[in-house]
Every structure is written in C-alpha cells, then in structure tokens.
Design a protein around this motif. Structure first.
Motif, PDB file in Angstrom:
ATOM      1  N   LEU A 251       6.582   7.630  -2.555  1.00 21.29           N
ATOM      2  CA  LEU A 251       5.263   7.446  -1.979  1.00 21.29           C
ATOM      3  C   LEU A 251       5.321   6.371  -0.906  1.00 21.29           C
ATOM      4  O   LEU A 251       6.180   5.490  -0.940  1.00 21.29           O
ATOM      5  N   GLN A 252       4.386   6.439   0.030  1.00 23.57           N
ATOM      6  CA  GLN A 252       4.275   5.396   1.047  1.00 23.57           C
ATOM      7  C   GLN A 252       3.257   4.372   0.575  1.00 23.57           C
ATOM      8  O   GLN A 252       2.112   4.706   0.278  1.00 23.57           O
ATOM      9  N   VAL A 253       3.673   3.105   0.503  1.00 28.37           N
ATOM     10  CA  VAL A 253       2.816   2.041   0.004  1.00 28.37           C
ATOM     11  C   VAL A 253       2.256   1.224   1.162  1.00 28.37           C
ATOM     12  O   VAL A 253       2.982   0.830   2.076  1.00 28.37           O
ATOM     13  N   GLU A 254       0.950   0.971   1.105  1.00 30.48           N
ATOM     14  CA  GLU A 254       0.295   0.088   2.052  1.00 30.48           C
ATOM     15  C   GLU A 254      -0.453  -0.987   1.279  1.00 30.48           C
ATOM     16  O   GLU A 254      -0.870  -0.769   0.135  1.00 30.48           O
ATOM     17  N   THR A 255      -0.622  -2.165   1.877  1.00 31.29           N
ATOM     18  CA  THR A 255      -1.333  -3.266   1.220  1.00 31.29           C
ATOM     19  C   THR A 255      -2.427  -3.792   2.140  1.00 31.29           C
ATOM     20  O   THR A 255      -2.326  -3.709   3.361  1.00 31.29           O
ATOM     21  N   ASP A 256      -3.467  -4.329   1.532  1.00 31.80           N
ATOM     22  CA  ASP A 256      -4.581  -4.884   2.301  1.00 31.80           C
ATOM     23  C   ASP A 256      -5.088  -6.149   1.618  1.00 31.80           C
ATOM     24  O   ASP A 256      -5.619  -6.107   0.504  1.00 31.80           O
ATOM     25  N   ALA A 276       2.398   3.890 -13.918  1.00 35.64           N
ATOM     26  CA  ALA A 276       3.071   2.923 -13.048  1.00 35.64           C
ATOM     27  C   ALA A 276       2.065   2.163 -12.193  1.00 35.64           C
ATOM     28  O   ALA A 276       2.165   0.937 -12.026  1.00 35.64           O
ATOM     29  N   LEU A 277       1.090   2.863 -11.640  1.00 34.68           N
ATOM     30  CA  LEU A 277       0.077   2.218 -10.813  1.00 34.68           C
ATOM     31  C   LEU A 277      -0.705   1.174 -11.609  1.00 34.68           C
ATOM     32  O   LEU A 277      -0.974   0.068 -11.120  1.00 34.68           O
ATOM     33  N   LYS A 278      -1.055   1.512 -12.828  1.00 29.48           N
ATOM     34  CA  LYS A 278      -1.789   0.562 -13.671  1.00 29.48           C
ATOM     35  C   LYS A 278      -0.909  -0.616 -14.080  1.00 29.48           C
ATOM     36  O   LYS A 278      -1.375  -1.755 -14.158  1.00 29.48           O
ATOM     37  N   PHE A 288      -5.991  -0.203  -6.547  1.00 23.03           N
ATOM     38  CA  PHE A 288      -5.196   0.770  -5.800  1.00 23.03           C
ATOM     39  C   PHE A 288      -6.021   2.008  -5.512  1.00 23.03           C
ATOM     40  O   PHE A 288      -6.981   2.338  -6.225  1.00 23.03           O
ATOM     41  N   LYS A 289      -5.649   2.705  -4.443  1.00 24.01           N
ATOM     42  CA  LYS A 289      -6.278   3.969  -4.076  1.00 24.01           C
ATOM     43  C   LYS A 289      -5.167   4.940  -3.700  1.00 24.01           C
ATOM     44  O   LYS A 289      -4.397   4.689  -2.771  1.00 24.01           O
ATOM     45  N   LEU A 290      -5.083   6.051  -4.419  1.00 30.56           N
ATOM     46  CA  LEU A 290      -4.038   7.056  -4.218  1.00 30.56           C
ATOM     47  C   LEU A 290      -4.615   8.231  -3.461  1.00 30.56           C
ATOM     48  O   LEU A 290      -5.582   8.853  -3.899  1.00 30.56           O
ATOM     49  N   GLU A 291      -4.009   8.538  -2.305  1.00 27.25           N
ATOM     50  CA  GLU A 291      -4.434   9.681  -1.508  1.00 27.25           C
ATOM     51  C   GLU A 291      -3.201  10.437  -1.028  1.00 27.25           C
ATOM     52  O   GLU A 291      -2.473   9.950  -0.154  1.00 27.25           O
ATOM     53  N   GLY A 292      -2.946  11.606  -1.594  1.00 25.84           N
ATOM     54  CA  GLY A 292      -1.779  12.404  -1.216  1.00 25.84           C
ATOM     55  C   GLY A 292      -0.487  11.670  -1.517  1.00 25.84           C
ATOM     56  O   GLY A 292      -0.241  11.274  -2.659  1.00 25.84           O
ATOM     57  N   ASP A 293       0.332  11.482  -0.480  1.00 26.13           N
ATOM     58  CA  ASP A 293       1.602  10.798  -0.682  1.00 26.13           C
ATOM     59  C   ASP A 293       1.537   9.330  -0.255  1.00 26.13           C
ATOM     60  O   ASP A 293       2.559   8.706   0.010  1.00 26.13           O
TER      61      ASP A 293
END
Length: 303
Positions: A251-256, A276-278, A288-293
């Motif tokens: 997955l591609q990870v982005e942070t804000d 894993a996300l939790k 976190f917000k998961l959208e597609g990949d």
C-alpha cells in the motif's frame, strides 16, 4: 503477460502496473540479466583517421583489383561472428552473480550452494556467486533476510551499511535507507560498522538508526517475527514502522500532521490489513483513512 511487454520494457515505456506484471513473469530475470550483460559489453576502440589511412593504402596497393566473395562464404562469415557473440555473451552471463528478489507483500526462500537457507523479506534482493562459492561464501543483501548458515568456512553478508560474518549460525539482517539491524538467534555473529567490529552472542542485536548506534536486544524466540507474518518493533521511529507496513501490505502510505519520529513499540499483522492498521494507529494515537491502495495516517482533531 502481453507479448509486446518486452519491447516496451526495453524502451522504458511500461506503466507501473505493466512493469509489476512483467516482473512477476518467469522470463523477467533472464531478460534482465541479458540486458545487464549487453550494457557492460564494451566495443573496441576505433580510430577513424587510422582506419581511413589503412583503406587508402590498400587501394593504392590493389588498384583496379576487385575480389568477389562467394555469397555462401559471406554467410559463413556472418554465421561465425554471430556464433562468437552468442558464445561470448553466454560465457559472460555465466560469470554474473545469481540474484533473487522479492516484491512488496512477498517472502521467498533461497537455498545456497552449501545448503545454507535464506528467507527474504518483502522488497529485498540477495546476490551471490555460485561459481566462486567454494572459495568464498559471500552474499550481498539489500533489504532484509533471515539466515540459517550451514557450518563451514567463513560466511559473509555484505550490505551498504555494514558487513556481517559468521561460521555457522542463525541471524537476521535488515538494511534499509537510514536503518541497519543485525540480530543473532544462535551462535556468534561479527558485525563491522564504520570500521569497528562488534561481537553478538545469541539473544543480542546491533542497531543503527540514522547513523546512530542504538542499544537493543534480539526478538524473543528462535527467529524474527516476520517469518511468522508479524512485524515487531521496540522503540523504533514511526516512519520506519510505516515503511515496513507499506512493504508488507503493498500500500502507499501518506501522513498528515503527525510526528513520524515518535517511537513505536508493538507489532502488526502482515496478513490482516484491518488489524495492522489498528495496531499502528491506536498506540500512536493517530487515525487512518483507507482508500483503494492508499492509506492516510493523520492526527486526531483537537490534538
């Protein structure tokens, strides 16, 4: 795989998705090695002035003399040159190192010529010379791998960060950009970093983060946790945890607005994405917000 992938690959015209599909094909490694070999072949030096002078001299000596080659003789010459090139390239390929690599979300087991076993973690590459293996047991690693080394002569793992040497033991090596860790699970491991050697007995670990040596202990058990589909961390900057999450889940990870240098202690599943996300977000107190990949990790409102 589409038939025109090879031509598009040679011209750097494959899209990201097409390139990933092409890399998964059985023929990819062979094409890659042939391309590497052809790129390393050097043409002989050519001096245009000397060649022109030689042609003029020959014309003077053989003026008005024409030699007609039989077409079949021409064919034989061309065939001989072609055969020479094929044999030469084949010989050159035989001297190249063996290379084994993994993609995101992929592990792979490799048996070395002496029956030493290597398990490659995701996004890693291992190379070694099978031809010279009896003289020196050397491998080069980019990424992470767990080694079960057969007893025998000195066994060396070379990485961009440092060198690991053993005789026969079990250990894990991870070398990523800004991160280097060696964990010994059995026997004794020698780690050389920036010219200094450190001996690691079983149960100990050597870690370097952003150029700083960090005191640490090896994970509990007889092998690293990722072998059992779980990534474990002890006081590791969050940015390295998120990078490993990318590799394991493709997955591609982005942070804000989150502190990626905050230390994380815990583990996440390499197979269960939601868990894993939790496992990452809850201890770090982020959302976190998961959208597609893609997945975005962001700070909780009001914090």
């Amino acid at each position: 795989m589409q038939e025109n992938y090879l031509a598009k690959w040679l011209n750097n015209e494959l899209s990201g998705a097409e390139l990933e599909e092409f890399k998964q094909s059985e023929a990819y490694d062979s094409y890659r090695r042939i391309l590497e070999a052809s790129n390393r072949l050097e043409a002989p030096e050519f001096n245009a002035d000397d060649t022109l002078e030689a042609i003029n001299n020959r014309r003077t000596l053989q003026e008005n003399k024409v030699v007609q080659l039989h077409p079949f003789k021409k064919f034989l010459k061309v065939a001989a040159v072609a055969a020479f090139l094929v044999v030469g390239v084949s010989f050159y390929l035989s001297t190249l190192d063996e290379r084994v690599s993994t993609q995101y979300a992929e592990n792979k087991e490799v048996m070395l010529p002496d029956n030493s076993k290597v398990i490659l973690n995701a996004d890693s590459e291992l190379s070694f010379s099978e031809k010279d293996w009896n003289e020196k047991r050397n491998v080069e690693l980019h990424g992470e791998a767990f080694f079960k080394v057969a007893k025998g002569k000195r066994f060396t793992v070379a990485t961009d960060a440092g060198t690991v040497a053993v005789l026969g033991t079990e250990f894990n090596v991870e070398q990523r950009e800004g991160f280097f860790e060696v964990s010994c699970f059995e026997g004794l491991v020698s780690v050389t970093f920036q010219g200094a050697e450190t001996k690691l007995p079983a149960g100990s670990s050597f870690m370097v983060i952003d150029g700083q040596v960090i005191a640490s202990k090896a994970s509990d058990g007889n092998e690293p946790s990722w072998i059992n589909a779980e990534s474990t961390f002890k006081s590791i900057p969050l940015k390295y945890v998120l990078q490993e999450f990318e590799r394991q889940h493709n997955l591609q990870v982005e942070t804000d607005q989150i502190d990626v240098n905050q230390l994380y202690t815990g583990s996440f599943s390499n197979t269960d994405l939601n868990l894993a996300l939790k496992s990452i977000s809850m201890p770090s107190q982020i959302k976190f917000k998961l959208e597609g990949d893609k997945v975005l990790f962001y700070a909780k409102k009001g914090e």
